[in-house]
Design a protein around this motif. Structure first.
Motif, short mmCIF file in Angstrom:
data_model
loop_
_atom_site.label_atom_id
_atom_site.label_comp_id
_atom_site.label_asym_id
_atom_site.label_seq_id
_atom_site.Cartn_x
_atom_site.Cartn_y
_atom_site.Cartn_z
N LEU A 137 -9.70 13.16 4.84
CA LEU A 137 -9.17 12.31 5.90
C LEU A 137 -9.95 12.45 7.19
O LEU A 137 -9.68 11.77 8.17
N ASN A 160 1.38 8.16 -0.47
CA ASN A 160 -0.07 7.92 -0.43
C ASN A 160 -0.71 8.17 0.93
O ASN A 160 -1.79 7.63 1.22
N ILE A 161 -0.06 8.93 1.79
CA ILE A 161 -0.61 9.24 3.11
C ILE A 161 -0.40 10.72 3.36
O ILE A 161 0.66 11.27 3.06
N THR A 194 0.72 13.33 5.48
CA THR A 194 1.59 13.43 6.65
C THR A 194 1.79 14.89 7.09
O THR A 194 2.74 15.18 7.82
N TYR A 223 5.69 4.80 11.77
CA TYR A 223 5.34 4.26 10.45
C TYR A 223 6.39 3.25 9.98
O TYR A 223 6.06 2.18 9.46
#
Length: 556
Positions: free
Chosen positions: A96, A172-173, A175, A186
């Motif tokens: 990321l 899928n992120i 966090t 979000y």
């Protein structure tokens, strides 16, 4: 590219037949052949994590590709020991784009045990609200108040649990570095981001105003005690009260200070005493004196100096509990159970003014804007829910003990239970030794916490508006003058901490405690196809309860 998220420190390169090599992540031969040079570590601003440049990211991908050209048992692509950096210079690269320093982290030595985590949560939540719990129980009735403390503790714990799990509802992120306002952004976009900021600021500014009112109170009574002691003045408060060494008083509503209604046995000059009372007034002068001490402290760039004094908060609460225990042992219990009719000197067990206690408790149990941060440092993440529950239980037990004991021990007769003050220390005269030391402890603790609260307001407000927490000394000074001015105005014209606590608690609790956690959980269940009617009814009930709690504060 499937392995882009694979750790750059790979312990699998050890051979099973090599017993002489310790299997440690920090052994030179356990490291994969990639090191981000310091020149490739960039930082967008002081608040963001360090990030890797595009060039370093491309190099990482290339090394992963080269690593597949040889079998895992071969060491052809393992960097030689002399080119591998020291442990404190190693960064773990995330796909990321973040680069995290490794040193001393992987073994959990920088983490907190469950006991420390529970203690931190207890210390964080035990604030000024504990001083108003006896008054809140009086407003609700003894039995009703005890039940409300238990129910509010359970409800706020569940909502706090929902906040803690809110990160897991986003698929899928990554966090892992998110806070609850990020989750709100979000789900609800800019409205969620700015509204969560607004309600968070309400809780912080409300706490700062309460601190200023209490610091003015404690400083006034401390100065009064010292002046009387130095000048050998024997003060007898001209308020209704009990006799004996453990005197309890019923202050007259709206009285400026005991000095305005006192009988002094003194040989001191009466003119000098009048001068002192003129320049040492609880509402007219002392709130302004605090500006000289606290306004400069609010302008510090870093709060690290004040964070070192957190132990004062623990000591002050422990001493306060000791004062409550000793006072109760000397005064005994004074209870009379009447459910709906008010007996002489007592209050009924149920009163329609009970929402005033729910407003106070909403702020007293408020942890929702920082619970994710506190539990990130828990060594055993699997025990987060257990540790949070234990901490809430201990906080609720402390509130029940302090509130219940003070209410039960308040001497009725000869005094009415209605005399219990919003700050129960005001029910003890200024010359009470134990109350004097309790005020000293709380005064110094609040003077170290107040700049921290101001720093949090600065980071959240100026950070969102200007992109950095310290845009200039003029921006910071203007904000701090506004914060101090709010405290001075309330201490001067409306020094009612119970009202301030319940209004700010119900306002910030509407969003952070009741609405956002429940709404996010419902949306997550709906997206997963798991939303059921019982869950929908219960969480809608929580949101309605939060709204009713806020509305009722303005109707009382």
């Amino acid at each position: 590219m499937d392995d882009d998220g694979q750790a750059l420190l790979d312990p699998t390169v050890f051979e099973e037949n090599d017993p002489g090599v310790e299997k440690s992540l920090f052994h030179p031969r356990s490291r994969r052949p990639f090191h981000v040079e310091p020149t490739n570590i960039v930082c967008i601003n002081g608040e963001d994590p360090q990030r890797v440049t595009a060039q370093a990211s491309a190099m990482s991908t290339r090394i992963h590709y080269y690593g597949r050209l040889a079998s895992p048992s071969e060491r052809a692509l393992i960097a030689p020991d002399h080119v591998v950096p020291d442990p404190e210079e190693i960064f773990i690269y995330s796909p990321l784009g973040t680069a995290t320093k490794v040193g001393g982290y992987t073994d959990g030595s920088g983490k907190n045990s469950s006991i420390m985590t529970i203690f931190m949560i207890w210390n964080t939540m035990m604030g000024t609200s504990v001083l108003s719990i006896p008054w809140g129980i009086k407003q609700a009735g003894f039995t009703t108040g005890v039940c409300i403390i238990f129910l509010m503790g359970v409800l706020t714990l569940y909502c706090c649990y929902r906040v803690l799990k809110s990160q897991c509802t986003i698929p899928n992120i990554d966090t892992s570095s998110w806070e609850f306002p990020d989750v709100c952004k979000y789900y609800f976009g800019s409205f969620g981001q700015w509204s969560s900021l607004l309600f968070s600021l309400v809780s912080l500014v409300g706490a700062m105003v309460v601190y200023w009112v209490l610091m003015s109170n404690f400083l006034f009574n401390t100065g009064k005690f010292i002046y009387n002691f130095i000048h050998n003045i024997n003060v007898t408060d001209d308020f209704p009260g009990t006799n004996g060494s453990d005197r309890v008083i019923c202050p007259i509503s709206g009285a400026d200070s005991p000095g305005h209604n006192t009988t002094e046995d003194t040989s001191a000059n009466s003119t000098e005493l009048q001068q002192f009372e003129m320049w040492w007034s609880k509402t007219d002068t002392v709130p302004f004196y605090l500006i000289v001490a606290l306004l400069p402290l609010l302008n510090f760039k870093s709060p690290s100096f004040f964070a070192k004094f957190n132990v004062l908060g623990t000591l002050s609460v422990i001493f306060l509990i000791s004062v409550v225990t000793l006072k109760t042992a000397h005064l005994g219990f004074h209870l009379n159970f009447q459910w709906f009719t008010s007996a002489d000197y007592f209050v009924p067990e149920f009163r329609l003014s009970f929402p005033q206690l729910t407003g106070v408790l909403t702020l007293a149990f408020f942890l929702h804007n920082c619970v994710i941060t506190l539990l990130k440092n828990n060594r055993n993440q699997a025990k987060n829910v257990r540790d949070l529950s234990v901490a809430y239980f201990l906080v609720g037990l402390t509130y029940l003990y302090v509130g219940g004991m003070i209410f039960a021990a308040f001497p009725s007769p000869p005094l009415y239970k209605e005399c219990i003050q919003q700050n129960f220390l005001d029910n003890f005269p200024s010359n009470d030794i134990m109350s004097f030391f309790a005020r000293i402890f709380l005064l110094f603790q609040m003077m170290t916490v107040y700049p921290l609260l101001g720093y949090f307001v600065r980071v959240q407000l100026l950070g969102h508006v200007f992109g950095k927490a310290y845009p200039s000394i003029f921006h910071v000074l203007a904000l701090n003058i506004a914060l101090v001015g709010a405290g001075v105005i309330m201490a001067r014209f409306s020094p009612n901490i119970g009202g301030i606590i319940r209004y700010s608690g119900a306002t910030c609790g509407l969003a952070f405690v009741f609405v956002y956690p429940a709404l996010i959980h419902l949306i997550s269940q709906y997206h997963k196809g798991e939303l059921k009617w019982p869950s929908l009814i219960f969480h809608v009930f929580l949101m309605v309860l939060g709204l009713a709690n806020l509305i009722s504060q303005f109707l009382m």
